[in-house]
Design a protein around this motif. Structure first.
Motif, short mmCIF file in Angstrom:
data_model
loop_
_atom_site.label_atom_id
_atom_site.label_comp_id
_atom_site.label_asym_id
_atom_site.label_seq_id
_atom_site.Cartn_x
_atom_site.Cartn_y
_atom_site.Cartn_z
N ASN A 84 0.88 -1.17 0.00
CA ASN A 84 0.00 0.00 0.00
C ASN A 84 0.92 1.22 0.00
O ASN A 84 1.73 1.37 0.91
N SER A 85 0.82 2.08 -1.01
CA SER A 85 1.80 3.16 -1.16
C SER A 85 1.31 4.52 -0.69
O SER A 85 0.14 4.86 -0.85
N TRP A 86 2.24 5.27 -0.16
CA TRP A 86 2.07 6.66 0.28
C TRP A 86 2.84 7.55 -0.69
O TRP A 86 3.96 7.21 -1.07
N TYR A 87 2.25 8.68 -1.08
CA TYR A 87 2.97 9.61 -1.96
C TYR A 87 3.13 10.97 -1.29
O TYR A 87 2.22 11.44 -0.59
N GLN A 88 4.23 11.57 -1.60
CA GLN A 88 4.58 12.89 -1.06
C GLN A 88 3.49 13.93 -1.31
O GLN A 88 3.23 14.79 -0.47
N GLY A 89 2.85 13.82 -2.45
CA GLY A 89 1.85 14.82 -2.83
C GLY A 89 0.51 14.65 -2.13
O GLY A 89 -0.38 15.48 -2.29
N GLY A 90 0.34 13.54 -1.38
CA GLY A 90 -0.88 13.41 -0.59
C GLY A 90 -1.79 12.25 -0.98
O GLY A 90 -2.88 12.13 -0.44
N GLU A 91 -1.36 11.39 -1.91
CA GLU A 91 -2.22 10.30 -2.37
C GLU A 91 -1.78 8.95 -1.82
O GLU A 91 -0.70 8.83 -1.24
N VAL A 92 -2.60 7.94 -2.05
CA VAL A 92 -2.30 6.55 -1.67
C VAL A 92 -2.67 5.62 -2.83
O VAL A 92 -3.43 6.00 -3.71
N LEU A 93 -2.12 4.40 -2.82
CA LEU A 93 -2.47 3.41 -3.83
C LEU A 93 -2.30 1.99 -3.30
O LEU A 93 -1.32 1.71 -2.60
N ARG A 94 -3.23 1.13 -3.66
CA ARG A 94 -3.02 -0.30 -3.46
C ARG A 94 -2.00 -0.72 -4.52
O ARG A 94 -2.36 -1.01 -5.66
N SER A 95 -0.73 -0.74 -4.14
CA SER A 95 0.34 -0.83 -5.13
C SER A 95 0.89 -2.23 -5.35
O SER A 95 1.67 -2.45 -6.26
N GLY A 96 0.47 -3.19 -4.53
CA GLY A 96 0.91 -4.58 -4.75
C GLY A 96 -0.26 -5.50 -4.48
O GLY A 96 -0.62 -5.72 -3.33
N CYS A 97 -0.87 -6.04 -5.54
CA CYS A 97 -2.13 -6.78 -5.45
C CYS A 97 -1.99 -8.12 -6.15
O CYS A 97 -1.40 -8.19 -7.23
N THR A 98 -2.58 -9.17 -5.57
CA THR A 98 -2.61 -10.46 -6.26
C THR A 98 -4.02 -10.78 -6.72
O THR A 98 -5.01 -10.36 -6.10
N PHE A 99 -4.08 -11.53 -7.83
CA PHE A 99 -5.34 -11.98 -8.42
C PHE A 99 -5.10 -13.37 -8.99
O PHE A 99 -4.08 -13.59 -9.65
N GLN A 100 -6.03 -14.28 -8.79
CA GLN A 100 -5.94 -15.56 -9.50
C GLN A 100 -7.01 -15.56 -10.59
O GLN A 100 -8.17 -15.22 -10.35
N ARG A 101 -6.60 -15.97 -11.80
CA ARG A 101 -7.54 -16.09 -12.90
C ARG A 101 -7.26 -17.42 -13.59
O ARG A 101 -6.16 -17.63 -14.09
N GLY A 102 -8.26 -18.32 -13.61
CA GLY A 102 -8.02 -19.66 -14.10
C GLY A 102 -6.94 -20.29 -13.23
O GLY A 102 -6.98 -20.20 -12.01
N ARG A 103 -5.95 -20.93 -13.88
CA ARG A 103 -4.81 -21.47 -13.12
C ARG A 103 -3.74 -20.44 -12.87
O ARG A 103 -2.73 -20.73 -12.22
N GLY A 104 -3.88 -19.24 -13.47
CA GLY A 104 -2.76 -18.30 -13.46
C GLY A 104 -2.78 -17.37 -12.27
O GLY A 104 -3.83 -16.88 -11.86
#
Lengths: 271, 271, 271, 271
Positions: free
Chosen positions: C174-194
């Motif tokens: 989960n990322s913090w930015y100097q300018g005041g924003e945030v982001l879910r910056s590392g996310c996992t997803f499973q799709r089919g076998r992948g």
């Protein structure tokens, strides 16, 4: 035309800071719980204020039963709540009472019970607070109704990651802090029939519960947490001795003591 | 080439049926736990067998500490386990011990603690059992390694929906029962650092733990539950008085009693 | 002792900035993809570098087939990739190829295909970058192996919420930015076998892929994404005309044209 | 007292079986879509019926725009729908239109687009159907309002696991089949602002859409899928050149062509 009874909301407030700390009295002369109740009134809820020092620690059985959504503010005295009371409250959430856990309630016995984890996080309480910016990730979620992309709280206590909770069902708000941290600050969880919303903002020495957006979020969360309907059946321990499919085996021996059953069985085998 | 120490697995077995019920003795003369240990040996795990009637109810502190993955089989005597022991075991799971909860362990204190719900389900114990078919939903999941699309258990106790658990992180197996019911029978949950796998098959009077696929699933689940690495930091209650960003407010007063701090503050204001 | 073949990793790099922009050439003279490959070498992967301007846009059929984990860096020319190629790559992910999507790859056709959403986010590209702090939420996750509680990137492009993705299976960073924003910056997803990992850091004009922690995360993610095993069966369109339960209805008419079957049925009814 | 406009629901029906197959005509003389519309009328929705052979394949732009919740029934002719139309419909779901996908719609282009997976499953179409039992896992969910613990469908087409979908946000229904299979038959997914409900029951040759519980579930699902509110902002590609924090770097060069900017920069450096 629909006639809906107002939702029965109990605002439970530890209400000790308000007796002990001059600075809290200054910010919340009407107490934290009183402020939340006052600000939620215009939304038409049926509000009850309750505190730790009330009889039954604020939770007489009749109130537990009648409450449809509980708002929880506690901090220093989590451990005073009796385990027997927490048992009742946990059961009531599982039976469908909505629960909105605020700020330092992350360490409330009831919340930890429902999560199964330590609910630890990182924190910093700067004297004059620090800036928190609450970002909304799901503009269409009922809890985000009428909320802009972000809120700014000029004074807040930092509550940061890592936050030891199960993966939330939905992450609605994500906070930025001036000091460099982030937090999953608005999370939903379903447990049994009950809907739970954890919302981080709300320190005792900052007037966060006077912010109109914060109050809007609480009002939204009440409406959302109240949504589960009361159907005629529950998530009980459900013995089903008779199968639905014809010809499938039935349970026959469960009504008599197992040892007796086994003795009889042994008799039969002998013969 | 990698040299990996064998995973330290503790198989905890209530082991009372084995003393009380002739029919269980017949099916599992070596006890349920003994059968599981015997069948897991070829996989190379470092296995310890432990039971409710052992000292410290089978969980001396040193064993709690050294266990990397625990397998849990209990049924009638869940309530005998002391709350203090469950506190320790819950903390150990949150600190990273894997936990595999089998069958009637759905009502184990430890599992209910980690889930936060009643873990109720529906059930039927037909004398000769009934057919269960365990469908695999995620062929590529580590827990499904070497498992065909479905397993057939000719004799099983029906455990059916509704199953009062939080939404699982992953649903791996879904069971069909002869009598007409279904169950989410293989579910994963992460709590703190710990990985948890609930697996429904495994009644005390049916030789389910002699099925090679069932044993393969247990072996897979051990390897999966062991995966979380032990990094140098944890999910603690983390005071961070010094912000990361220059110029952001610091926490200054936390080291002295709050009242003293407030008194000093009041003094300053007077002057 | 285990002998494991090195994981076959293809680093696909759009590699146009490197031809067009002097400032990118300065930061990544060996190209972005080249830098990633160089830094991953010590981990012992079997690495292939591939770019948009290579034959088949960098994805000949044999490479698609042999790649076990793909790393994806693209930005301005997402639309040049042919839909037919994306069809093949999507099918390959569903069949088990791991996929690590970096930074501006959030708008890659392949990622949007697998997510089903717009994958929009907010952004700001300050000339000298701004500070990003990547917080780790799950210290025990394989992708977080050997990673401290947070990383500081002195120069980064801001990628902020709201990020239009499905609720991730797991939120790791989960990322913090100097300018005041945030982001879910590392996310996992499973799709089919992948298994899919989206990781936000990594702008073309900042030396982020020279940060040892960032490279460690990529190496961890490769090992994680490679984990799904290749069992003998797949998630196909599976006709099952013969039921498993005796006496249950069979499918009989599917082998002949439906109209013919219906005609015959009509004949029978007449008689 | 609240005055709510009725929800605008479009029931889209492929409606080719109804023209081609005598047995479908017999079961649904008013067409499948017609039957659904007739049975939903008492709930007070504003219903529009639309089919593949209507102009614009049943989806003129004005209808796409005005539809609040779409119900989708298609089977053999998924591929006839133009990709351009699917683009529009996908965008409309992401912008907030609810989508209820029925039965064979699991292979509809639109559903596969939103899921990112093959959506394959196993199946068996016995001539007279087979018994399906739909178990309800979440009695308090809005989609389960007024639904008993299970429904019995005497005639159904088997749709079984493994079902290649992303892990659902919520699993509401889980089906048992007479022939020995199971299916996650009622699943919710959020994509962008849109709420999606997949519901498996509903074959063209069985009168499933005449079952009052099935219709109740559809009505519930419409109300649920309609819930996301329309706030004033969206999940767009959001350039934010001006940071929120004072002193943080701004984006300055984005308005002019990058090459020009770089040339100017180079000039500056020379001097």
């Amino acid at each position: 035309m629909i006639k809906v009874d107002p939702i029965k909301v109990t605002v439970w407030n530890e209400c000790r800071h308000e007796k002990e700390d001059a600075d809290v009295q200054e910010v919340y002369p009407e107490t934290i719980g009183g402020c939340i109740v006052d600000n939620l009134k215009p939304y038409g809820f049926d509000l009850t204020l309750s505190t730790l020092d009330d009889p039954q620690q604020g939770w007489p059985d009749a109130l537990i039963e009648s409450t449809e959504v509980a708002i929880w503010w506690g901090h220093r005295y989590h451990d005073e709540l009796s385990d027997a009371l927490i048992d009742k409250l946990q059961a009531r959430v599982l039976a469908g009472m909505g629960l909105i856990v605020l700020h330092s309630g992350h360490h409330a016995k009831l919340f930890k019970r429902l999560m199964g984890t330590s609910c630890n996080l990182s924190w910093r309480e700067a004297e004059g607070g620090e800036r928190e910016r609450v970002w909304c990730l799901k503009p269409s979620h009922p809890i985000a109704y009428n909320i802009p992309p972000y809120l700014e709280l000029p004074q807040s206590e930092m509550y940061g990651e890592p936050f030891d909770i199960p993966e939330p069902d939905e992450l609605i708000f994500n906070s930025w802090y001036q000091g460099g941290e982030v937090l999953r600050s608005g999370c939903t969880f379903q447990r049994g029939r009950g809907r739970i919303f954890f919302f981080a903002p709300g320190h005792e020495t900052f007037p966060i519960y006077r912010d109109e957006h914060i109050i809007q979020i609480l009002a939204n969360a009440i409406a959302w947490a109240h949504q589960p309907h009361q159907s005629g059946w529950n998530l009980g321990n459900w013995g089903r001795p008779i199968p639905l499919e014809e010809g499938a085996p039935k349970q026959t021996y469960y009504k008599k003591p197992r040892k007796l059953m086994l003795a009889e069985k042994a008799e039969k085998v002998k013969k």
